[in-house]
Scaffold this active site. Structure first.
Site, PDB file in Angstrom:
ATOM      1  CG  ASP A 200      23.233 -21.295 -35.522  1.00  0.00           C
ATOM      2  OD1 ASP A 200      22.229 -21.955 -35.216  1.00  0.00           O
ATOM      3  OD2 ASP A 200      23.983 -20.736 -34.691  1.00  0.00           O
TER       4      ASP A 200
ATOM      5  CG  HIS B 128      13.237 -24.259 -34.093  1.00  0.00           C
ATOM      6  ND1 HIS B 128      13.064 -23.058 -33.455  1.00  0.00           N
ATOM      7  CD2 HIS B 128      12.055 -24.895 -34.011  1.00  0.00           C
ATOM      8  CE1 HIS B 128      11.828 -22.980 -32.991  1.00  0.00           C
ATOM      9  NE2 HIS B 128      11.196 -24.084 -33.321  1.00  0.00           N
TER      10      HIS B 128
HETATM   11  C1  GDG Z   1      18.226 -23.674 -32.356  1.00  0.00           C
HETATM   12  C2  GDG Z   1      18.926 -23.514 -33.690  1.00  0.00           C
HETATM   13  C3  GDG Z   1      17.852 -21.265 -33.880  1.00  0.00           C
HETATM   14  C4  GDG Z   1      22.401 -19.969 -24.213  1.00  0.00           C
HETATM   15  N1  GDG Z   1      23.094 -20.122 -23.082  1.00  0.00           N
HETATM   16  C5  GDG Z   1      22.338 -19.599 -22.093  1.00  0.00           C
HETATM   17  C6  GDG Z   1      21.178 -19.105 -22.653  1.00  0.00           C
HETATM   18  N2  GDG Z   1      21.232 -19.360 -23.960  1.00  0.00           N
HETATM   19  C7  GDG Z   1      20.192 -18.983 -24.902  1.00  0.00           C
HETATM   20  C8  GDG Z   1      20.625 -17.851 -25.797  1.00  0.00           C
HETATM   21  C9  GDG Z   1      19.691 -18.035 -26.977  1.00  0.00           C
HETATM   22  C10 GDG Z   1      19.539 -19.545 -27.010  1.00  0.00           C
HETATM   23  O1  GDG Z   1      19.904 -20.060 -25.754  1.00  0.00           O
HETATM   24  C11 GDG Z   1      20.421 -20.177 -28.054  1.00  0.00           C
HETATM   25  O2  GDG Z   1      19.790 -20.013 -29.269  1.00  0.00           O
HETATM   26  P1  GDG Z   1      20.569 -20.120 -30.630  1.00  0.00           P
HETATM   27  O3  GDG Z   1      19.682 -19.610 -31.705  1.00  0.00           O
HETATM   28  O4  GDG Z   1      21.820 -19.341 -30.552  1.00  0.00           O
HETATM   29  O5  GDG Z   1      20.968 -21.645 -30.854  1.00  0.00           O
HETATM   30  P2  GDG Z   1      20.343 -23.128 -30.594  1.00  0.00           P
HETATM   31  O6  GDG Z   1      20.211 -23.477 -29.193  1.00  0.00           O
HETATM   32  O7  GDG Z   1      21.237 -24.031 -31.374  1.00  0.00           O
HETATM   33  O8  GDG Z   1      18.887 -23.079 -31.249  1.00  0.00           O
HETATM   34  C12 GDG Z   1      19.165 -22.035 -33.948  1.00  0.00           C
HETATM   35  C13 GDG Z   1      17.106 -21.580 -32.612  1.00  0.00           C
HETATM   36  O9  GDG Z   1      16.949 -22.995 -32.437  1.00  0.00           O
HETATM   37  C14 GDG Z   1      15.735 -20.943 -32.612  1.00  0.00           C
HETATM   38  O10 GDG Z   1      14.989 -21.310 -33.712  1.00  0.00           O
HETATM   39  O11 GDG Z   1      18.147 -19.893 -33.892  1.00  0.00           O
HETATM   40  O12 GDG Z   1      19.744 -21.869 -35.210  1.00  0.00           O
HETATM   41  O13 GDG Z   1      20.152 -24.231 -33.727  1.00  0.00           O
HETATM   42  O14 GDG Z   1      18.455 -17.474 -26.734  1.00  0.00           O
HETATM   43  O15 GDG Z   1      20.481 -16.634 -25.151  1.00  0.00           O
HETATM   44  N3  GDG Z   1      20.222 -18.498 -21.940  1.00  0.00           N
HETATM   45  C15 GDG Z   1      20.414 -18.370 -20.597  1.00  0.00           C
HETATM   46  N4  GDG Z   1      21.526 -18.858 -20.000  1.00  0.00           N
HETATM   47  C16 GDG Z   1      22.508 -19.448 -20.695  1.00  0.00           C
HETATM   48  O16 GDG Z   1      23.501 -19.846 -20.124  1.00  0.00           O
HETATM   49  N5  GDG Z   1      19.478 -17.791 -19.858  1.00  0.00           N
END
Ligand code: GDG
Length: 814
Positions: A420, A206
């Site tokens: 990212d 990821h």
């Molecule tokens: C890794 C990779 C890749 C966040 N705070 C809350 C919440 N979230 C959810 C967001 C989003 C997810 O968490 C975060 O996803 P990201 O992609 O932005 O980043 P990482 O956690 O670092 O994820 C990344 C991902 O894996 C998938 O392959 O995209 O690059 O680093 O969905 O909405 N959701 C809720 N409450 C929160 O307070 N419900």
């Protein structure tokens, strides 16, 4: 990959034994369960599942419900992505609950069978917080903070990965699809392959895969790569991650990576197999997000949020885990300077920054939190008025519905990650903008930037540029914002998470089946024995061989590179496998069996390499040069394709002029490419071959573009695209012509042709069109083909020839 560690109550101190010096270089092998005190919690129970997900975290968090503690689906990239797929396929999910030292029996939740893997306090410290998040995470994110290397952490990583692999092995039904996720579990594919050679193993990373120069810092780089290559399919977010991985494999292990496929040699534990690599950009459940954003309650909540922050003209939003990779400080700095410059004012603008708690016990996470809070405090102190805060900072988690309301409320979304893998927040914002308004400012260092080209793309290190982009977003006309958002929405809608998962799983199913066909692996084994070469042949190939070998006069025509000789980076060093040479000699000694070598190589080069038996025939330069002298007095001595003497193999005056023109064009191309101009030109009597073996795929693509232009400028030259080679020839000939000429000259009743490259397709096509008898074309390796059968590699070619020998001998006896 839920990364929230706030539920942990582990002890930070660690004083375990030092690791054995040099232990990091020991070859991998599966430790006994008795060596691992945590293994007890890794059993999958007695049930087995056709689809198994293996991820560091289970997709649940414990929460206080009305009837006491209960499990709820948790936030986080992977969970958000996979939950819908799991529900549809009703599979098992293997992972950690998030709390240390817990022994929990497998249980079912929301159509998912969950198998908890136990992690001790020390495992959490060394494997999770240590090796995963303080070694790999910074290393894989451009070393934004320095990675730490500790042998004790590595030992824990091996131990815990083994535990996960055992749990997967215990839960998977025979032939199951097992999908392993992310950087915490990179050794699982290799260990699982040893334990369960029958299952199809996919791995998806990821986060980014770093450039080789950074990856090379890792003391255990070989072990990590070998672990990943245990999979049938290794997927990454972006093509550049895939390219980095393949380069690391080539540089570190010296394995041959051909197009997207890495040939993984046999080890003591496993037979040779192919590992396919590719990019599979992850997405979100766009439909569900869209539906949330249309829900009246959420829309009302979005209005409330705007009211609660003073109904600004522009509401700017940031949503991230509190992580130093996300560029929160950079965006706060840009925003602060915009307020200082007077380009933005708190009269009309406010900024909400949600920073979800993450990995809170790690020093660099404490540090980033301190930095962010210091900046927020300073900005608010300097720029807020009563009831008009410059920044609303929320270090909290929210329910999904509330997140959707925030996205809906925000006019401008700031995603300024320094690195990212993908960034799902950017896609979620787009999916929620059902009115086709709002502006996304997106870092070019996210995977999402590859797809969301209509966002305002920024380099977050360039604060001046970032300030300009924020100002542009704030002042963008509704028309322009709508135009951009419509295109962004159509992109997100079309590639949603179900599509992502099914693309990956379909591919895995296909490559897994291909492996099953080439290696007849036992369905339920403890440990595989090396398959014999004979048993490596697929049943349909064995059947077709018996038909072709029953012909009275049989011609066996063999390509050289990739068929008789394994492919190597330097074509000058390729040599046939000795066992193939020996078998060919035995075949040639039989009555009515003729051997021919057919290659793109020039005739003298081909003749000098193959170690041919007496009487063999040769077709060099794709059939432009024939040597049929092996047929003896019955045939013309050495002939060209038209049957004229060898002298005509040299270019005519006109052909020489064409070649000189071509050389000049190739020189210009090399100059134009500058640093890229590392392609190698092989001079042939009747043409030139441009080799790109060993070049990075993006460099090779530039070479191919230029070669295509040269081909268009020189329409009289024959231009052929081969694997990592582009060929120009002054005479038009193909391996198909070679087949026709060989059939005519030998009077063979049937032809067996074995080839591996695009140029062999002409021969396969010719076999399909013509031929009185049961001709057979066999393709070596993956890729589209017109051949009737497929085998895996040059070792399987030996197996085919051994089988021919057996069939012809037994026919002679009877
Ligand atoms: C890794 C990779 C890749 C966040 N705070 C809350 C919440 N979230 C959810 C967001 C989003 C997810 O968490 C975060 O996803 P990201 O992609 O932005 O980043 P990482 O956690 O670092 O994820 C990344 C991902 O894996 C998938 O392959 O995209 O690059 O680093 O969905 O909405 N959701 C809720 N409450 C929160 O307070 N419900």
């Amino acid at each position: 990959m839920n990364s929230h560690t706030n539920a942990l109550s582990t002890d930070d101190s660690h004083t375990s034994r030092p690791s054995v010096p040099g232990s990091e270089n020991r070859p991998p092998s599966v430790p006994h369960a008795a060596d691992d005190p945590g293994a007890a919690g890794a059993s999958g129970g007695n049930d087995s599942y056709d689809f198994v997900v293996v991820a560091n975290r289970l997709p649940v968090d414990r929460a206080q419900g009305p009837q006491g503690p209960e499990w709820r689906q948790s936030p986080g990239g992977l969970v958000t992505g996979l939950a819908p797929v799991m529900k549809r396929r009703s599979g098992a999910w293997i992972g950690w609950t998030g709390a240390p030292d817990e022994e929990i029996e497998p249980f079912d939740l929301d159509d998912m069978h969950l198998v908890p893997v136990r992690l001790s306090t020390d495992d959490v410290y060394s494997y999770y917080e240590g090796f995963s998040n303080a070694t790999l995470w910074p290393l894989y994110h451009d070393v934004i903070v320095p990675p730490e290397f500790h042998r004790k952490w590595w030992d824990a990583y091996v131990r815990v990965n083994t535990r996960f692999a055992r749990a997967a092995a215990a839960s998977a039904a025979p032939g199951a699809l097992v999908w392993v996720h992310d950087y915490q579990l990179q050794l699982v594919p290799g260990i699982l392959r040893e334990l369960r050679p029958d299952v199809k193993i996919g791995f998806f990373n990821h986060i980014p895969f770093p450039p080789y120069e950074i990856f090379a810092q890792l003391p255990w780089r070989r072990r990590i790569l070998i672990g990943l290559l245990g999979a049938d399919l290794v997927g990454f977010q972006r093509p550049s991650d895939t390219a980095n991985f393949r380069r690391a494999v080539r540089r570190t292990l010296g394995y041959l990576a051909r197009n997207s496929v890495v040939r993984v040699p046999a080890s003591q534990q496993s037979p040779e197999h192919l590992c396919e690599t590719g990019s599979f950009p992850i997405s979100i459940d766009a439909g569900a997000m869209d539906a949330l954003a249309r829900d009246e309650r959420i829309r009302k909540r979005a209005e409330e949020i705007r009211e609660e922050v003073g109904n600004p003209r522009t509401l700017i939003l940031g949503v991230d885990r509190m992580d130093y990779t996300k560029g929160i400080r950079h965006r706060l700095k840009a925003y602060e300077e915009l307020l200082e410059d007077g380009r933005l004012s708190t009269e009309s603008t406010t900024f909400i920054q949600i920073a979800t708690p993450s990995r809170e016990r790690l020093d660099y996470y404490k540090q980033i939190r301190r930095d962010v809070e210091l900046a927020v405090g300073r900005i608010n102190g300097d720029h807020s008025a009563l009831g008009k805060a410059a920044v609303h900072y929320l270090h909290q988690s929210f329910p999904r519905e509330e997140m959707a309301a925030f996205y809906l409320a925000a006019d401008v979304m700031l995603v300024t990650a320094l690195r990212d893998g993908m960034n799902l927040v950017a896609k979620e914002y787009v999916a929620c903008r059902v009115e086709e308004d709002g502006v996304l400012v997106l870092s070019e260092f996210t995977g999402a930037a590859d797809e969301l080209r209509q966002a305002l793309l920024v380099n977050p290190h360039d604060i001046a540029g970032l300030k300009n982009a924020i100002t542009q977003a704030v002042h963008m006309t509704p028309e322009e914002a709508g135009r951009r958002m419509r295109r962004l929405r159509s992109k997100v809608r079309h590639d949603d998470v179900l599509q992502w998962a099914s693309t990956f799983l379909d591919r895995l199913q296909m490559v897994g089946e291909q492996r099953e066909r080439t290696h007849s692996v036992l369905p339920e084994t403890q440990r595989p024995s090396r398959v014999t070469q004979e048993s490596a042949l697929p049943a349909d190939v064995v059947e077709r061989l018996s038909a072709v070998c029953s012909a009275r006069r049989l011609l066996i025509a063999l390509d050289f590179d990739g068929v008789l000789a394994p492919l190597v980076d330097d074509p000058a060093t390729s040599a046939p496998l000795p066992e193939t040479v020996e078998t060919v000699h035995r075949l040639a000694a039989l009555d009515d069996v003729l051997i021919a070598y057919v290659s793109g190589r020039e005739l003298p080069d081909l003749v000098s390499r193959v170690d041919a038996p007496p009487g063999a025939l040769f077709a060099g330069s794709h059939g432009a040069q024939l040597d049929l002298s092996g047929l003896g007095a019955a045939a013309p001595s050495t002939t060209s394709r038209a049957g004229s003497p060898l002298a005509e193999l040299h270019p005519s005056t006109e052909e020489r002029e064409q070649l000189a023109d071509l050389d000049a064009a190739l020189d210009r191309a090399a100059q134009q490419l500058g640093d890229y101009g590392q392609f190698r030109v092989e001079e042939k009597a009747l043409g030139r071959s441009v080799h790109t073996r060993g070049l990075e795929p993006e460099f090779a693509d530039r070479v191919y573009d230029l070669m295509q232009e040269i081909a268009e400028d020189h329409p009289r030259l024959r231009y052929t695209r081969g694997h990592e080679v582009r060929e120009f020839a002054v005479r038009h000939s193909t391996k198909g012509h070679a087949i026709t000429a060989l059939r005519a000259a030998t009077g063979a009743d049937a032809i067996l042709y074995i080839g591996d490259d695009v140029t062999d397709e002409d021969a396969f096509a010719r076999l399909r069109q013509a031929g009185p008898g049961p001709d057979l074309g066999l393709k070596v390796g993956p890729g589209h083909t017109l051949a009737a059968g497929r085998i895996s590699d040059p070792h399987a070619v030996t197996a085919v020839l051994v089988e021919c020998l057996r069939l012809r001998r037994s026919a002679n006896r009877s």
